[in-house]
Design an enzyme around this catalytic site. Sequence first.
Site, mmCIF file in Angstrom:
data_model
loop_
_atom_site.group_PDB
_atom_site.id
_atom_site.type_symbol
_atom_site.label_atom_id
_atom_site.label_comp_id
_atom_site.label_asym_id
_atom_site.label_seq_id
_atom_site.Cartn_x
_atom_site.Cartn_y
_atom_site.Cartn_z
ATOM 1 N N GLU A 309 36.684 16.429 32.120
ATOM 2 C CA GLU A 309 37.221 17.091 30.921
ATOM 3 C C GLU A 309 37.567 16.071 29.836
ATOM 4 O O GLU A 309 38.080 14.994 30.131
ATOM 5 C CB GLU A 309 38.487 17.869 31.300
ATOM 6 C CG GLU A 309 39.200 18.519 30.126
ATOM 7 C CD GLU A 309 40.569 19.048 30.497
ATOM 8 O OE1 GLU A 309 41.126 19.835 29.714
ATOM 9 O OE2 GLU A 309 41.097 18.672 31.572
ATOM 10 N N LYS A 373 36.648 26.529 26.423
ATOM 11 C CA LYS A 373 37.735 26.937 27.310
ATOM 12 C C LYS A 373 38.460 28.161 26.763
ATOM 13 O O LYS A 373 38.847 28.204 25.590
ATOM 14 C CB LYS A 373 38.717 25.775 27.490
ATOM 15 C CG LYS A 373 39.814 26.043 28.508
ATOM 16 C CD LYS A 373 40.698 24.809 28.674
ATOM 17 C CE LYS A 373 41.783 25.041 29.725
ATOM 18 N NZ LYS A 373 42.667 23.861 29.871
ATOM 19 N N CYS A 430 39.861 22.446 33.609
ATOM 20 C CA CYS A 430 41.245 22.166 33.994
ATOM 21 C C CYS A 430 41.830 23.335 34.773
ATOM 22 O O CYS A 430 41.251 23.798 35.737
ATOM 23 C CB CYS A 430 42.069 21.810 32.750
ATOM 24 S SG CYS A 430 43.722 21.174 33.106
#
Length: 558
Positions: A309, A373, A430
């Site tokens: 990430e 995301k 994440c």
Amino acid sequence: MTAGEAYLRADLPARDHAGGPFAAPSRRLALSRGWRRLAAAFLAGALGALAMPPFGVLPALVVSLTLAVWLTDGAAEGRTGLVRALPACFIVGWAWGFGYLTAGLWWLGSAFLVEADEFAWALPLGVVGLPAVLALFYGAGFAAARLAWSRGAGRIAALAFGLAGAEWLRGHLFTGFPWNTLGMALGQNLWLMQAAAFIGLYGLTLLAVLICAAPATLATGTHPRGRYGPSAAAAITLAALALWGAERVPPGASATVAGVRLRLVQPNLPQDAKFRPENREDIVDRYVELSQRPPEAGGAPPTHVIWPESAFPFLIQRDPASLAKVGGGLPPGARLVTGAARAEEPLPGERLRFFNAIMTIEAPGRITDTYDKVHLVPFGEYLPGPLDAALRALGLRQFVSIPGGFSAGSAAGQRILTIPGLPPAAATICYEAIFPGAIVPADPTGAAGTAPGLILNVTNDAWFGDTPGPRQHLAQARLRAVEEGLPLVRDANTGISAVIDAYGRTTASLPLDREDILDADLPAPVPGRTLYARLGDAPFALMLAGALLCALAARRRA
């Protein structure tokens, strides 16, 4: 002495806490009040945190929930009506939850010390404030249990209903935060976690409360069946889960996807001044050097390279030179999948919007697909809407130093990532990987019209150092593989990077705080889709209703 306390002292010892070696401590807890009751509840909750990863001490949750039942006995009994009993149970539950979350989430304080000059003052808000707020869910769960509370084994079902329902709400309301849900006490063990393929994390949570709270009846009742029966049933259930799970896990290694060789790059970049835009060349060179390392003797060259990430402290899409270096530095024929911040050109009158993304890159530096995301971290990646303007007026910002914070991708954009040469991938960034039921879109088909063949998770746990945090994160992502029946490929900046098969077995991994590469084959998914992948939390809802009906039936008989 109030009338309720007199009732407790006179009646409760002779009626409900009258037998066995546990009668005296259960009676003392039930009769405790004031700060002693709150302190006992806090310590009981804190003890329960030892059942979570990385410790995995299941008996700690047995003791914790047994004490919780006895404390609730005192708050529930001897009170005239719900007006007084419900607040008392709520306070016990809040104190228990506060202890559980404080002991389980203390490592969040590490993130406040990465840029200590700016955020250290707020450390108590994360270490104490967040658990205090989230503990309200546990308070509500204990109060809900009180509505169906009764003597004997019925109150175990009532507590399971209240706590499992509270955990589901904690995982969904106000963006949700299902970290260290109680079901992880079972969901970290290879054999016990197999039930998640049918009932998911929240179903495991209800079972965990039923099993771990059952010994509370050892101190109550006068009939042997009522005293020992629940504990015996809990032990049999736990053994049955383990035996069934052992049978479900194949004896040999999982089959692998032909023609795929993964290379996970773990650069171990510190979350400090070294990770700055002015160091872009050194950072890109580090990634390229790791990606180009020759495979081990006899090993196949990588077909796909994965970086973690936010791999770059700059917008690589706007840096053609760096993009060309990355594309040209890949092993021959390999494709890159990397986390990277990206910017979207604004419409007239709008500000520039930034997204935490996954990109696929091919030589000579062409971006072929992107995922933004969807589930952002409040205060970490953005400031919640109602507080945004006020906090920025005070000069405060989110942890990630992006002007205005990240924007969330469209919920409809939570989709399957198309990566040539790989099966369709369910993309997560994440902590998106901790949300059960949210890994695969409602329409789980990729461009080729097929269901996903893997879960891809890129993350950066450098914020939390060598604490339980990264290990808890991995354990929760691992359970998603079992729920969905898909292998998990997880690349983390500082670790723990791993490839996990669809049964939750780790086939390859890198430890925390090591710069290295991990070459591994891609395990195949389980045949067909799991029951949880098809029905989601519907089986849990039936279990929750069943627990409530059992508790109400016991209350009616009492």
